[in-house]
Design a protein around this motif. Sequence first.
Motif, PDB file in Angstrom:
ATOM      1  N   LYS A 223       0.842  -1.218   0.000  1.00  0.00           N
ATOM      2  CA  LYS A 223       0.000   0.000   0.000  1.00  0.00           C
ATOM      3  C   LYS A 223       0.866   1.253   0.000  1.00  0.00           C
ATOM      4  CE  LYS A 223      -4.531  -0.613   1.834  1.00  0.00           C
ATOM      5  NZ  LYS A 223      -5.100  -1.185   2.996  1.00  0.00           N
ATOM      6  N   THR A 227       4.721   5.229  -5.958  1.00  0.00           N
ATOM      7  CA  THR A 227       4.109   5.135  -7.295  1.00  0.00           C
ATOM      8  C   THR A 227       4.405   6.434  -8.044  1.00  0.00           C
ATOM      9  OG1 THR A 227       2.074   6.065  -6.417  1.00  0.00           O
ATOM     10  CG2 THR A 227       2.209   3.651  -6.529  1.00  0.00           C
ATOM     11  N   TYR A 269      -3.293   2.483  -9.547  1.00  0.00           N
ATOM     12  CA  TYR A 269      -2.383   1.754  -8.649  1.00  0.00           C
ATOM     13  C   TYR A 269      -3.156   1.031  -7.534  1.00  0.00           C
ATOM     14  CZ  TYR A 269       2.163   3.208 -10.459  1.00  0.00           C
ATOM     15  OH  TYR A 269       3.279   3.361 -11.227  1.00  0.00           O
ATOM     16  N   GLY A 270      -4.285   1.614  -7.094  1.00  0.00           N
ATOM     17  CA  GLY A 270      -5.032   1.021  -5.975  1.00  0.00           C
ATOM     18  C   GLY A 270      -5.428  -0.425  -6.263  1.00  0.00           C
ATOM     19  N   LYS A 273      -2.403  -2.725  -6.707  1.00  0.00           N
ATOM     20  CA  LYS A 273      -1.695  -3.053  -5.458  1.00  0.00           C
ATOM     21  C   LYS A 273      -2.449  -4.122  -4.659  1.00  0.00           C
ATOM     22  CE  LYS A 273       1.100   0.997  -4.419  1.00  0.00           C
ATOM     23  NZ  LYS A 273       1.300   2.082  -3.448  1.00  0.00           N
TER      24      LYS A 273
END
Length: 333
Positions: A223, A227, A269-270, A273
Amino acid sequence: MTNAKLRTFSGIQPTGQLHLGNYLGAIRNWVQTQAKYDNYFCVVDLHAITAPHDPAELRAATRAVAALYLACGVDLDYATVFVQSHVPAHSQLAWLLMTQTPLNWLESMTQYKEKSLRQGENVGAGLLNYPALMAADILLYQPHGVPVGADQKEHIEVTRDLARRFNDRYGPTFRLPEPWIQPEGARVMSLTDGTKKMSKSDPSDLSRISLLDTPKEIEKKIKRAKTDPQLGLSLDLDRPESTNLLTIYALLTHQEPSQVAAEFATSGYGPFKARLSEAAINFLAPMQTRYRELTQEVGYLETVLKTGAERARVVAHQTLTIASHNLGLLPPT
Ligand code: AQP
């Protein structure tokens, strides 16, 4: 040589917890090809004392690294697993090689330059002489190949240079080993800086996923991983973090990086990830279970390391004897 298989040698320092870089760059390759070779895998504790360390932690880390080799799939039918300091020939050959090593070779090594900067004043002579010990580690076993990550290429080159120099001066003594570096996973980068390699000695624990991290720790680290502001992930030299995370995901899920890049080309990215965390947790779980099992079995690891050292001593002694003789040292009677 006692059999027709080609021989490999490799090792890892017990300088902390092993991480995904150590696994993907080194151990994974050992395991994938181990059945084809006669393998010597060593926990290089004498290298670990070239940096400031805590003795009790070093002993614990030495056991943990050996246990992780086995938990990751190193098979004792194909490999001799041992601790470097249990085979005195490593220190003995290191001295012989040190006497043959030009100082400027040692001073120009990248690892020496980087780590001596970090250690500041009073850098120990061990850090400078590290390449001669590493050359001894390797050359003792007369291996054909040394499976390592990309950062070790320079050390293997010095090992070859030293072996060549010794053979030229004193007659055939050592086989010149090849670095065996697999392109995939050869350089796994830090989670907090995609331009730096993932490393045990990075002061930030958030920079690496350790092989024994809990699911919660893995989730937290991924998390927080660095990025970039661009939407969609890609394999791109200008996007080191995106490239690194995609590559790790690809290796953990046994896919091609290009395939994974296509899948996440428009993803944020969320969501990516979340998938990466899940992949890392699932990938590491069976290895962590094996690690717990074999470290709980009283006396098991000790037996493995005792047998390994006995076997390694035989091979190492043969090379040390030849090297000592060729140098002109009088044999003991
Ligand atoms: N980030 C990495 N990516 C791919 N391979 C890696 N290796 C290390 N880091 C990565 C490979 O792991 C093996 C063992 O390395 P080592 O512990 O002997 O020394 P190192 O390369 O200096 O590893 P670390 O984690 O960075 O340790 P410290 O911080 O103690 O120096 C080698 O085959 C190496 O290539």
